[in-house]
Design a protein around this motif. Sequence first.
Motif, PDB file in Angstrom:
ATOM      1  N   GLY A 125      13.627  51.970  53.897  1.00 26.80           N
ATOM      2  CA  GLY A 125      14.561  51.737  54.992  1.00 26.80           C
ATOM      3  C   GLY A 125      14.605  52.904  55.962  1.00 26.80           C
ATOM      4  O   GLY A 125      15.119  52.780  57.085  1.00 26.80           O
ATOM      5  N   ASP A 126      14.042  54.028  55.544  1.00 23.72           N
ATOM      6  CA  ASP A 126      13.945  55.207  56.411  1.00 23.72           C
ATOM      7  C   ASP A 126      12.918  55.004  57.527  1.00 23.72           C
ATOM      8  O   ASP A 126      12.854  55.805  58.461  1.00 23.72           O
ATOM      9  CB  ASP A 126      13.567  56.422  55.553  1.00 23.72           C
ATOM     10  CG  ASP A 126      13.390  57.697  56.352  1.00 23.72           C
ATOM     11  OD1 ASP A 126      14.378  58.154  56.944  1.00 23.72           O
ATOM     12  OD2 ASP A 126      12.264  58.212  56.397  1.00 23.72           O
ATOM     13  N   GLY A 178      21.118  39.070  55.675  1.00 24.74           N
ATOM     14  CA  GLY A 178      20.725  40.367  55.143  1.00 24.74           C
ATOM     15  C   GLY A 178      19.820  40.202  53.946  1.00 24.74           C
ATOM     16  O   GLY A 178      19.268  39.125  53.692  1.00 24.74           O
ATOM     17  N   LEU A 179      19.685  41.282  53.205  1.00 26.66           N
ATOM     18  CA  LEU A 179      18.817  41.298  52.033  1.00 26.66           C
ATOM     19  C   LEU A 179      19.621  41.841  50.858  1.00 26.66           C
ATOM     20  O   LEU A 179      20.258  42.892  50.961  1.00 26.66           O
ATOM     21  CB  LEU A 179      17.597  42.186  52.292  1.00 26.66           C
ATOM     22  CG  LEU A 179      16.564  42.271  51.169  1.00 26.66           C
ATOM     23  CD1 LEU A 179      15.851  40.940  50.984  1.00 26.66           C
ATOM     24  CD2 LEU A 179      15.549  43.373  51.473  1.00 26.66           C
ATOM     25  N   ILE A 182      21.957  51.719  49.109  1.00 28.30           N
ATOM     26  CA  ILE A 182      21.709  51.355  47.715  1.00 28.30           C
ATOM     27  C   ILE A 182      21.789  52.616  46.872  1.00 28.30           C
ATOM     28  O   ILE A 182      21.197  53.643  47.213  1.00 28.30           O
ATOM     29  CB  ILE A 182      20.317  50.708  47.547  1.00 28.30           C
ATOM     30  CG1 ILE A 182      20.207  49.438  48.395  1.00 28.30           C
ATOM     31  CG2 ILE A 182      20.032  50.403  46.083  1.00 28.30           C
ATOM     32  CD1 ILE A 182      18.812  48.864  48.447  1.00 28.30           C
ATOM     33  N   LEU A 183      22.530  52.552  45.776  1.00 27.84           N
ATOM     34  CA  LEU A 183      22.627  53.684  44.863  1.00 27.84           C
ATOM     35  C   LEU A 183      21.697  53.459  43.675  1.00 27.84           C
ATOM     36  O   LEU A 183      21.805  52.446  42.981  1.00 27.84           O
ATOM     37  CB  LEU A 183      24.063  53.853  44.360  1.00 27.84           C
ATOM     38  CG  LEU A 183      25.147  54.032  45.424  1.00 27.84           C
ATOM     39  CD1 LEU A 183      26.474  54.347  44.756  1.00 27.84           C
ATOM     40  CD2 LEU A 183      24.768  55.122  46.404  1.00 27.84           C
ATOM     41  N   ASN A 184      20.793  54.380  43.467  1.00 30.03           N
ATOM     42  CA  ASN A 184      19.829  54.280  42.370  1.00 30.03           C
ATOM     43  C   ASN A 184      20.157  55.372  41.346  1.00 30.03           C
ATOM     44  O   ASN A 184      19.862  56.544  41.574  1.00 30.03           O
ATOM     45  CB  ASN A 184      18.410  54.457  42.923  1.00 30.03           C
ATOM     46  CG  ASN A 184      17.348  54.204  41.863  1.00 30.03           C
ATOM     47  OD1 ASN A 184      17.655  53.909  40.713  1.00 30.03           O
ATOM     48  ND2 ASN A 184      16.096  54.330  42.256  1.00 30.03           N
ATOM     49  N   PRO A 185      20.810  55.016  40.222  1.00 28.44           N
ATOM     50  CA  PRO A 185      21.197  56.030  39.232  1.00 28.44           C
ATOM     51  C   PRO A 185      20.008  56.480  38.384  1.00 28.44           C
ATOM     52  O   PRO A 185      19.148  55.676  38.017  1.00 28.44           O
ATOM     53  CB  PRO A 185      22.238  55.298  38.380  1.00 28.44           C
ATOM     54  CG  PRO A 185      21.858  53.850  38.480  1.00 28.44           C
ATOM     55  CD  PRO A 185      21.256  53.667  39.851  1.00 28.44           C
ATOM     56  N   THR A 202      17.680  53.117  51.077  1.00 25.29           N
ATOM     57  CA  THR A 202      17.892  51.927  51.906  1.00 25.29           C
ATOM     58  C   THR A 202      16.616  51.100  51.890  1.00 25.29           C
ATOM     59  O   THR A 202      15.525  51.635  51.724  1.00 25.29           O
ATOM     60  CB  THR A 202      18.254  52.287  53.363  1.00 25.29           C
ATOM     61  OG1 THR A 202      17.258  53.177  53.881  1.00 25.29           O
ATOM     62  CG2 THR A 202      19.618  52.925  53.457  1.00 25.29           C
ATOM     63  N   ALA A 203      16.768  49.792  52.039  1.00 25.07           N
ATOM     64  CA  ALA A 203      15.625  48.877  52.072  1.00 25.07           C
ATOM     65  C   ALA A 203      15.344  48.452  53.507  1.00 25.07           C
ATOM     66  O   ALA A 203      16.270  48.124  54.258  1.00 25.07           O
ATOM     67  CB  ALA A 203      15.903  47.653  51.204  1.00 25.07           C
ATOM     68  N   MET A 204      14.087  48.461  53.877  1.00 27.41           N
ATOM     69  CA  MET A 204      13.685  48.144  55.240  1.00 27.41           C
ATOM     70  C   MET A 204      14.166  46.763  55.673  1.00 27.41           C
ATOM     71  O   MET A 204      14.671  46.574  56.779  1.00 27.41           O
ATOM     72  CB  MET A 204      12.155  48.232  55.319  1.00 27.41           C
ATOM     73  CG  MET A 204      11.553  48.140  56.683  1.00 27.41           C
ATOM     74  SD  MET A 204       9.790  48.593  56.636  1.00 27.41           S
ATOM     75  CE  MET A 204       9.143  47.409  55.441  1.00 27.41           C
ATOM     76  N   GLY A 205      14.032  45.773  54.785  1.00 28.16           N
ATOM     77  CA  GLY A 205      14.427  44.411  55.129  1.00 28.16           C
ATOM     78  C   GLY A 205      15.914  44.221  55.272  1.00 28.16           C
ATOM     79  O   GLY A 205      16.368  43.256  55.899  1.00 28.16           O
TER      80      GLY A 205
END
Length: 466
Positions: A194-195, A269-270, A319-322, A335-338
Amino acid sequence: MENTIIMLDTVETAIAEKMATRNVSAGAIDHFLACRRTIMDRGTTGDQVKWEDVSPFTDTDIIQLDPARQEQQEYYARIGEEHLEHVVVVKLNGGRSTSMGGAVPKCFVQAKNNMSFLDIAMKRIMYLNDRFKVEIPLVLMDSFFTNQATEKIVGRTPLLIMNFIQNEYPRLVAQDFSILDSNTEEDWCPAGHGDFYISFYESGLLHRLLELGYRWVFISNIDNLCADVSPHLLGLMIDGGHDFMMEVTRKTRADVKGGAPAFIKGHPGLLEIAQVAPEHEQEFQDIDKFRYFNTNNLWIDMEAIRDKIEAKSLKIPTILNPKTIMNKEIIQIETAMGAAMGAFSKPAAIAVPRSRFFPIKKMKDLLILQSDAFLLDEQYRIVPNNRRPERLPFLPEVVFGNGFMADNELANWFAAPASLSLVEAESLTVNGKVFFEKNVVVKGKVEVTQQGEEQLRIAEGTVLEG
């Protein structure tokens, strides 16, 4: 309250200064700090997306093209061909090949017919440029890991190649949202694809390409060679006036974790599985309810990207990725591009055949690609072998278990991986120390198991049928 604000300002200043030492762009720093504020308000245990706000896309929410309507395909293809000279191809090129037994950029891994992923992507674009008398450039979004290696080819091929670097973010300690500060590389993680938007904009390439007369960008992963510039999809986007178009395809049991197009609070959204609370994961993975998933093949109007960024209206859900790093519970902000779909003025999702989606993530995927299940045609397209029976699934199911392929080196287990025939295979499961000589044929459902330390050799020309 005033003291708290001063304390937060001090912490944010320290974070910004640390990010600046890694040459993270100013826009990316601002975005990271805004995301950090959001999760501090929400907390790591708060729902990323409230389930009652989610409604999956149905068939009627997605553009459905009828392949039998040849005149429709030709109409869109004509429009697309007329505008190909204004198209840019971006390949997400930040990945390592660690899951394939190497530490080189994945783009340099041999994919098919003794050519790498990057070789094939380049040759396909050069073919289109020759055929349509255009100059479609290839833009690589590199990570700090891949940039130095791929930078060497920029400007040294007959193809116009450009590159820019994806940002990286500091990892946060989950307990107090401070940054992990070990003074090692463990402090950092990729920002997620998403960057793309911020990195592309702040690199200056977006403005440069617009000034050169380019308008639309087609984005896909470097390891998905089935993703291809399709004139009829470009034509459909232009004809429909869309500024963002996501390619989606029907979910199967193998795709239950894939991001799904959905309305979130009524906005398109996605939805990624990382945003779904554990008690709702089973429902998210119901392929009859969430019928489609995002292929990460996107078509976007670059003028719209520029305008949204400059208006500060390109909002992408966090999005939080633990993870556990150095015995600490940390979170990665991604973040996700879509997921930017909802920020655009006239977004769309279009259903595409499964043949446009086959990313190579593991060694078993690479083996399938190198086998006769897929072909590299004269136009440098990766296409499914038309000899594969229709009764079989799109991909043969390949399982490496119990010691087989333990070192992730195909050459240690196959005399010639490309000579393995899987075109008539439904599944192949291999356990133990097994070596495949040349020209082995697999038909139907086959399981090969070898127990003990002695190696089992499958002789050249053997037909395994089950």
